[in-house]
Structure formats: C-alpha cells, structure tokens
Design an enzyme around this catalytic site. Sequence first.
Site, PDB file in Angstrom:
ATOM      1  CD  GLU A  36      -2.636  -1.316   2.608  1.00 45.78           C
ATOM      2  OE1 GLU A  36      -3.454  -2.171   3.036  1.00 45.78           O
ATOM      3  OE2 GLU A  36      -1.871  -0.850   3.644  1.00 45.78           O
ATOM      4  CG  ASP A 223     -12.114  -7.403   1.715  1.00 43.74           C
ATOM      5  OD1 ASP A 223     -10.968  -7.008   1.547  1.00 43.74           O
ATOM      6  OD2 ASP A 223     -12.863  -7.366   2.510  1.00 43.74           O
TER       7      ASP A 223
HETATM    8  N1  SAH Z   1      -2.792 -11.944   3.244  1.00 44.06           N
HETATM    9  C1  SAH Z   1      -2.584 -10.408   3.417  1.00 44.06           C
HETATM   10  C2  SAH Z   1      -3.080 -10.068   4.874  1.00 44.06           C
HETATM   11  C3  SAH Z   1      -3.234  -8.671   5.006  1.00 44.06           C
HETATM   12  S1  SAH Z   1      -4.161  -8.312   6.336  1.00 44.06           S
HETATM   13  C4  SAH Z   1      -1.529 -10.349   2.901  1.00 44.06           C
HETATM   14  O1  SAH Z   1      -1.172 -10.309   1.776  1.00 44.06           O
HETATM   15  O2  SAH Z   1      -0.251 -10.190   3.589  1.00 44.06           O
HETATM   16  C5  SAH Z   1      -5.362  -7.086   5.636  1.00 44.06           C
HETATM   17  C6  SAH Z   1      -4.919  -5.826   5.662  1.00 44.06           C
HETATM   18  O3  SAH Z   1      -5.615  -5.052   4.844  1.00 44.06           O
HETATM   19  C7  SAH Z   1      -4.956  -5.184   6.986  1.00 44.06           C
HETATM   20  O4  SAH Z   1      -3.869  -3.984   7.036  1.00 44.06           O
HETATM   21  C8  SAH Z   1      -6.341  -4.296   7.205  1.00 44.06           C
HETATM   22  O5  SAH Z   1      -6.357  -3.243   7.632  1.00 44.06           O
HETATM   23  C9  SAH Z   1      -6.550  -4.498   5.559  1.00 44.06           C
HETATM   24  N2  SAH Z   1      -7.977  -4.952   5.317  1.00 44.06           N
HETATM   25  C10 SAH Z   1      -8.484  -5.000   4.118  1.00 44.06           C
HETATM   26  N3  SAH Z   1      -9.881  -5.799   3.862  1.00 44.06           N
HETATM   27  C11 SAH Z   1      -9.646  -6.021   5.301  1.00 44.06           C
HETATM   28  C12 SAH Z   1     -11.103  -7.064   5.877  1.00 44.06           C
HETATM   29  N4  SAH Z   1     -12.084  -7.066   5.037  1.00 44.06           N
HETATM   30  N5  SAH Z   1     -10.947  -6.942   7.115  1.00 44.06           N
HETATM   31  C13 SAH Z   1     -10.178  -6.271   7.952  1.00 44.06           C
HETATM   32  N6  SAH Z   1      -8.946  -5.780   7.444  1.00 44.06           N
HETATM   33  C14 SAH Z   1      -8.708  -5.558   5.967  1.00 44.06           C
END
Ligand code: SAH
Length: 265
Positions: A36, A223
């Site tokens: 990001e 999402d």
């Molecule tokens: N699998 C991912 C994990 C990232 S965690 C990776 O590639 O490493 C998700 C990140 O996006 C967090 O920083 C959170 O703030 C944000 N985020 C995006 N969609 C989210 C959702 N549905 N619920 C909670 N956080 C979400």
Amino acid sequence: MAPGEECSVLVHEAPCLAPPHNNISTVLLVIAMQAEALPLVEALKLSQDDTLVFPKSVPWIKYSGIHDGLHIHIVVPGKDAVLGVDNVGTVSGALVSYAAIQALQPDLLINAGTAGGFKAKGACVGDVFVATEVAYHDRRIPIPIFDKYGVGATKTIPTPKLVEALGLKLGKLSTGNSLDMSPQDEEVIKSNDATIKDMEGAAVAYVANLFSVPAILIKSVTDIIDGGRPTTEEFLENLSMAADALLKTGICVLKFLNGKSIADL
Ligand code: SAH
C-alpha cells in the site's frame, strides 16, 4: 474519486489572507502494508531515513521528503522478522504511530490503507472512504462502562471540503485484529454502524488523539464482506487496484493540503 481519475481543477489555492502559522506543514502517513505504501513513496520520490528516528532493533521504516511545500513522512511497521509478512494489526500500528508522532511532531496524521466494505452500506470495491468515526469490534468487555471503553467509538475530525473536492465517500470504520469476521464481530460491527472494516484504524486514531494530533483515515476497499466471496481471495485479487486508488487519492489529498490549515479541510 474513481480509480484512474486525475485531480486538478477541484483543488483550489488557499486564500492569501490565511494566517501562515496555522498552515499544515508536516504530514505523517501511517500505512500498514508495504504494497500500500510503496507506490506513494515512489510517486513522491521519498527516501528511506529511519535510523535516527526508530530504535535499531525494530522493523519499522520511515520514508521522508518535501513535496508541494509539505514535509511528508510515510511510516510502515515493516515485516515480521521470522515470517516475513507485513506487521498488520493494531499493536504494530499503534507502536509505529507513537514513535513517529514523538519524533516528528506532525501537524496532521493520515492513516491510509485498505479495508473491507459492506455493500449493504453502499461500499464497492475500489471506493475510497474517509472514516467519520472509528470503533473496535473485538474488544468485548461485558461490564458496565468497560463495554463502552472496549468499543471505543470516537469521532474523527470533520473534513467536508476535502471530501467534496476529491469526491470521496464517508462512512464509519470498525477495527479488529482479524481479516475474517466471526459472528460476534459481526454483531458489534453492526451495532457500530460500520461501512468499512480494517485492522489498524481505531488504534492509530487512538494514539493520534493521545497527543492531540488531528487524524484522517483514508481507506480503499479491497473486498466486500457481505458479498458472498471469500475475503482472502477477493483481498489478494484487488490489493494492487486498491493500492492504485489509494495512491491517486493520496497524491490529491497532499495537493489539497498545500497552504491550508486543519480548519480549511
Ligand atoms: N493476506 C494478506 C493479509 C493482509 S491483512 C497479505 O497479503 O499479507 C489485511 C490488511 O488489509 C490489513 O492491514 C487491514 O487493515 C486491511 N483489510 C483489507 N480488507 C480487510 C477486511 N475485510 N477486514 C479487515 N481488514 C482488512
């Protein structure tokens, strides 16, 4: 602002009579994931210079530079030393915000990142939201008054001119330490009246509030939580598009801040 749109005509110069000492000069952006943050770091030509600001042992990274008359710092909590993934979530978000605020004394903090959105509340993938209020959904303490403390609902500073100029959406943000959503989380998110859900926002805003630093939370939707698709799949598929929307909005926000005070937002 829709992804791909340019910001130009809607950003007005500040009136000459504005008292210069009130103008925003130092902006701190707190961003959880490298994916990001890096597009913004590259676009603004910021350089990494964290050695004097953060202790040697921590993975936190700071990128800084001057752009459009603003001192801009982007901090990220870096990668987990063992697993190599981004240090997402409230603990790292709060810690890096604390250290950066102490060191940099920003006039404004912006927590920029991705979030899940609820289509029932009007969110679509790629939308960029400004949070009007933050709260937690995973701090359940069923004791009178502690229950309210756990939820921690807090209003953010109003930014009506910024929101209008950039065509951003407004909604309440609910924060918790899980990407998925348990039935208990869902219940609290509903009672928080949240349109978007993330893993850092309320914690970053809490630290900013501790030090009376005005904070804006800008979240790009990766999402749709109530859309029927698995969150992880949709998140990974849309991360680069959402990061792009965040980049374009971030650039426009910084341009908008130029020559303005917090009251002008
Ligand atoms: N699998 C991912 C994990 C990232 S965690 C990776 O590639 O490493 C998700 C990140 O996006 C967090 O920083 C959170 O703030 C944000 N985020 C995006 N969609 C989210 C959702 N549905 N619920 C909670 N956080 C979400």
